[in-house]
Design a protein around this motif. Sequence first.
Motif, PDB file in Angstrom:
ATOM      1  N   LEU A   1      40.961  34.055  51.703  1.00 55.98           N
ATOM      2  CA  LEU A   1      39.906  33.255  52.334  1.00 55.98           C
ATOM      3  C   LEU A   1      39.093  34.074  53.332  1.00 55.98           C
ATOM      4  N   LYS A   2      39.769  34.968  54.058  1.00 54.59           N
ATOM      5  CA  LYS A   2      39.038  35.826  55.000  1.00 54.59           C
ATOM      6  C   LYS A   2      38.121  36.787  54.253  1.00 54.59           C
ATOM      7  N   ALA A   3      38.615  37.341  53.148  1.00 52.96           N
ATOM      8  CA  ALA A   3      37.794  38.253  52.347  1.00 52.96           C
ATOM      9  C   ALA A   3      36.593  37.513  51.763  1.00 52.96           C
ATOM     10  N   CYS A   4      36.803  36.266  51.333  1.00 53.63           N
ATOM     11  CA  CYS A   4      35.694  35.461  50.799  1.00 53.63           C
ATOM     12  C   CYS A   4      34.674  35.147  51.884  1.00 53.63           C
ATOM     13  N   SER A   5      35.143  34.868  53.086  1.00 53.03           N
ATOM     14  CA  SER A   5      34.191  34.565  54.162  1.00 53.03           C
ATOM     15  C   SER A   5      33.362  35.796  54.523  1.00 53.03           C
TER      16      SER A   5
ATOM     17  N   LYS B   1      35.558  41.280  41.153  1.00 52.65           N
ATOM     18  CA  LYS B   1      36.428  40.665  40.137  1.00 52.65           C
ATOM     19  C   LYS B   1      37.834  40.368  40.667  1.00 52.65           C
ATOM     20  N   ASN B   2      38.420  41.291  41.425  1.00 49.66           N
ATOM     21  CA  ASN B   2      39.769  41.072  41.959  1.00 49.66           C
ATOM     22  C   ASN B   2      39.793  39.890  42.920  1.00 49.66           C
TER      23      ASN B   2
ATOM     24  N   SER C   1      40.377  32.136  42.606  1.00 51.53           N
ATOM     25  CA  SER C   1      40.664  31.088  41.616  1.00 51.53           C
ATOM     26  C   SER C   1      42.081  30.569  41.765  1.00 51.53           C
ATOM     27  N   VAL C   2      43.029  31.465  41.981  1.00 52.69           N
ATOM     28  CA  VAL C   2      44.423  31.064  42.183  1.00 52.69           C
ATOM     29  C   VAL C   2      44.540  30.214  43.447  1.00 52.69           C
ATOM     30  N   GLU C   3      43.870  30.647  44.514  1.00 51.05           N
ATOM     31  CA  GLU C   3      43.913  29.924  45.788  1.00 51.05           C
ATOM     32  C   GLU C   3      43.327  28.513  45.640  1.00 51.05           C
TER      33      GLU C   3
END
Length: 124
Positions: free
Chosen positions: A4-8, A54-55, A61-63
């Motif tokens: 979530l931090k990486a996505c933010s 991609k990673n 998606s899993v989260e």
Amino acid sequence: MSVLKACSKLAENNCASFINGKCLGDISCPVFNQVICEGLRCPYFETAVLPADKNLQESYSVEVLKATARHSSKKCKGCGNTFKTDNYRIQYCGDRCRNHGKKKANRIADSKYRQNEKSALIKA
């Protein structure tokens, strides 16, 4: 670093809708504020920004699958409204709809019982 931090960070750096910590300047961004686990998702982020990594997309998606498994949306059998629950067996959104559903089921069962009683009397 968590998913979530990486996505933010990705949203903050690459999302065209992200302006001053908010999505399109009006509402708070669910990706940046890491509230995806509460069921809030951003379709623009998922289709336009996330495929660049991609990673991270796979981990995201899993989260999201884990989060949605805990709080799935269901349609109430009574009123037809959508509600969130973590119990897969619940069919009604509240007591009022559940009681209404019980009454309806009892009426149908009583009607079938009376119909069977009438046919048994006619045959005898």
